[in-house]
Scaffold this active site. Structure first.
Site, PDB file in Angstrom:
ATOM      1  N   ASP A 158      69.977  75.886  -6.114  1.00 41.44           N
ATOM      2  CA  ASP A 158      69.986  74.484  -5.705  1.00 41.44           C
ATOM      3  C   ASP A 158      71.146  74.231  -4.738  1.00 41.44           C
ATOM      4  O   ASP A 158      72.028  75.083  -4.577  1.00 41.44           O
ATOM      5  CB  ASP A 158      70.103  73.587  -6.958  1.00 41.44           C
ATOM      6  CG  ASP A 158      69.447  72.231  -6.755  1.00 41.44           C
ATOM      7  OD1 ASP A 158      69.193  71.849  -5.597  1.00 41.44           O
ATOM      8  OD2 ASP A 158      69.200  71.537  -7.758  1.00 41.44           O
ATOM      9  N   LYS A 182      75.412  65.967  -6.922  1.00 42.63           N
ATOM     10  CA  LYS A 182      74.132  66.111  -6.249  1.00 42.63           C
ATOM     11  C   LYS A 182      73.465  64.740  -6.144  1.00 42.63           C
ATOM     12  O   LYS A 182      73.925  63.773  -6.711  1.00 42.63           O
ATOM     13  CB  LYS A 182      73.231  67.059  -7.055  1.00 42.63           C
ATOM     14  CG  LYS A 182      73.760  68.491  -7.068  1.00 42.63           C
ATOM     15  CD  LYS A 182      72.840  69.434  -7.815  1.00 42.63           C
ATOM     16  CE  LYS A 182      71.409  69.349  -7.412  1.00 42.63           C
ATOM     17  NZ  LYS A 182      71.159  69.505  -5.962  1.00 42.63           N
ATOM     18  N   GLU A 186      66.155  67.443 -10.394  1.00 46.45           N
ATOM     19  CA  GLU A 186      66.995  68.637 -10.188  1.00 46.45           C
ATOM     20  C   GLU A 186      67.774  68.962 -11.462  1.00 46.45           C
ATOM     21  O   GLU A 186      67.902  70.131 -11.834  1.00 46.45           O
ATOM     22  CB  GLU A 186      67.976  68.396  -9.036  1.00 46.45           C
ATOM     23  CG  GLU A 186      67.307  68.385  -7.673  1.00 46.45           C
ATOM     24  CD  GLU A 186      68.259  67.993  -6.551  1.00 46.45           C
ATOM     25  OE1 GLU A 186      68.116  68.554  -5.467  1.00 46.45           O
ATOM     26  OE2 GLU A 186      69.133  67.127  -6.751  1.00 46.45           O
ATOM     27  N   LYS A 190      82.056  71.599   1.698  1.00 44.06           N
ATOM     28  CA  LYS A 190      81.729  70.744   0.550  1.00 44.06           C
ATOM     29  C   LYS A 190      82.584  71.057  -0.675  1.00 44.06           C
ATOM     30  O   LYS A 190      82.400  70.445  -1.717  1.00 44.06           O
ATOM     31  CB  LYS A 190      80.265  70.871   0.219  1.00 44.06           C
ATOM     32  CG  LYS A 190      79.378  70.317   1.321  1.00 44.06           C
ATOM     33  CD  LYS A 190      77.978  70.255   0.823  1.00 44.06           C
ATOM     34  CE  LYS A 190      77.037  69.761   1.884  1.00 44.06           C
ATOM     35  NZ  LYS A 190      75.659  69.895   1.422  1.00 44.06           N
TER      36      LYS A 190
HETATM   37  C1  5RP Z   1      69.316  66.410  -3.242  1.00 40.49           C
HETATM   38  C2  5RP Z   1      70.528  67.226  -3.428  1.00 40.49           C
HETATM   39  C3  5RP Z   1      70.790  68.299  -2.442  1.00 40.49           C
HETATM   40  O1  5RP Z   1      70.853  69.510  -3.104  1.00 40.49           O
HETATM   41  C4  5RP Z   1      72.066  68.009  -1.740  1.00 40.49           C
HETATM   42  O2  5RP Z   1      71.924  66.772  -1.078  1.00 40.49           O
HETATM   43  C5  5RP Z   1      72.466  69.110  -0.761  1.00 40.49           C
HETATM   44  O3  5RP Z   1      71.737  69.064   0.411  1.00 40.49           O
HETATM   45  P1  5RP Z   1      72.096  69.971   1.673  1.00 40.49           P
HETATM   46  O4  5RP Z   1      71.840  71.395   1.276  1.00 40.49           O
HETATM   47  O5  5RP Z   1      71.162  69.452   2.737  1.00 40.49           O
HETATM   48  O6  5RP Z   1      73.521  69.737   2.021  1.00 40.49           O
HETATM   49  O7  5RP Z   1      71.272  67.066  -4.355  1.00 40.49           O
HETATM   50  O8  5RP Z   1      69.186  65.434  -4.243  1.00 40.49           O
END
Ligand code: 5RP
Length: 245
Positions: free
Chosen positions: A103, A117, A126, A144
């Site tokens: 994820d 998230k 999720e 991040k």
């Molecule tokens: C969606 C999420 C995604 O995993 C999170 O926003 C990360 O996204 P990205 O890989 O585009 O940075 O939690 O609900």
């Protein structure tokens, strides 16, 4: 380093909506290559990083390096990408355990380890699919990683309860902001028909305490603080992928 959306002519290869970042691509693909094995039931995360994981699992299947993998999608977005990548899909209600979920995250703290998230509003589903997995691997990029976490915590809330939940969030020290659609013509609705309050708590010095407070608010389906769930992080860096376990 951030370029808005989708550089590739092939939507599967490029991922989904979101921000293209080479580090995320590296992390997402590497996770698929190193972690996915035949016979696995795999939770497929949401976002621009795991879109690369999904595409790479599809490539490994197409090219015969994998033969027998089933996916469970964490969102409509990952469902669509998995279909395009020809990954056999199982519905969530047909399984109770997964071998692994890969994820993404909006923020990651090495300390706890904890992630926030829900930037895509898919965090309730999720959290279920991440919790079902024997192993939860987060793929993200080095930007991040933050401590303390300070990303506004997405809170999925029953539409009618949004005002009172917003009040309870304020009492818990957060500043809630109703998530609006990009065109600003109305709020974002989740796949569950709910609304999202993005709740700014400043720095989360006590993420566990805040998570507990949000867990206790009636009308909240779930929030985006994922505590004690993460087994490993694939962190895309300038020219490599750091693996943190
Ligand atoms: C969606 C999420 C995604 O995993 C999170 O926003 C990360 O996204 P990205 O890989 O585009 O940075 O939690 O609900």
């Amino acid at each position: 380093e951030h370029i808005e959306v989708v550089p590739s002519p092939n939507r599967i290869k490029s991922g989904a909506e979101g921000v293209f970042d080479e580090r995320r691509r590296r992390a997402g693909e590497r996770a698929a290559q190193e972690l996915i094995e035949d016979g696995m039931d795999v939770g497929l995360g949401t976002g621009s990083t795991t879109a690369w994981t999904v595409a790479e699992i599809g490539r490994l299947l197409r090219e015969g390096e994998l033969e027998d993998v089933r996916g469970v999608a964490t969102s409509l977005q990952s469902h669509e990408l998995a279909k395009e990548a020809a990954i056999p899909l199982v519905t969530l209600d047909a399984v109770t355990e997964l071998d692994i979920t890969v994820d993404g995250a909006d923020q990651y703290s090495e300390n706890e380890p904890t992630v926030i998230k829900g930037g895509g509003g898919a965090h309730a589903r999720e959290k279920v699919i991440d919790a079902m997995a024997d192993e939860l691997v987060i793929t993200t990029d080095e930007e991040k990683a933050t401590d303390p976490l300070d990303y506004p915590v997405p809170v999925e809330v029953m539409p009618d309860a949004r005002e009172v939940v917003a009040e309870w969030v304020r009492e818990a020290g957060g500043e809630p902001d109703l998530r609006m659609a990009e065109r600003k013509d109305g709020p974002v609705f989740t796949a569950n028909g709910n609304l999202v309050l993005d709740c700014d708590f400043g720095g989360l010095d006590d993420a566990a305490g805040t998570a507990q407070e949000l867990d206790a608010i009636p009308g909240v389906l779930d929030h985006g603080i994922f505590l004690d769930m993460v087994d490993a992080v694939y962190l895309g860096t300038g020219d490599d992928v750091d693996t943190i376990t």
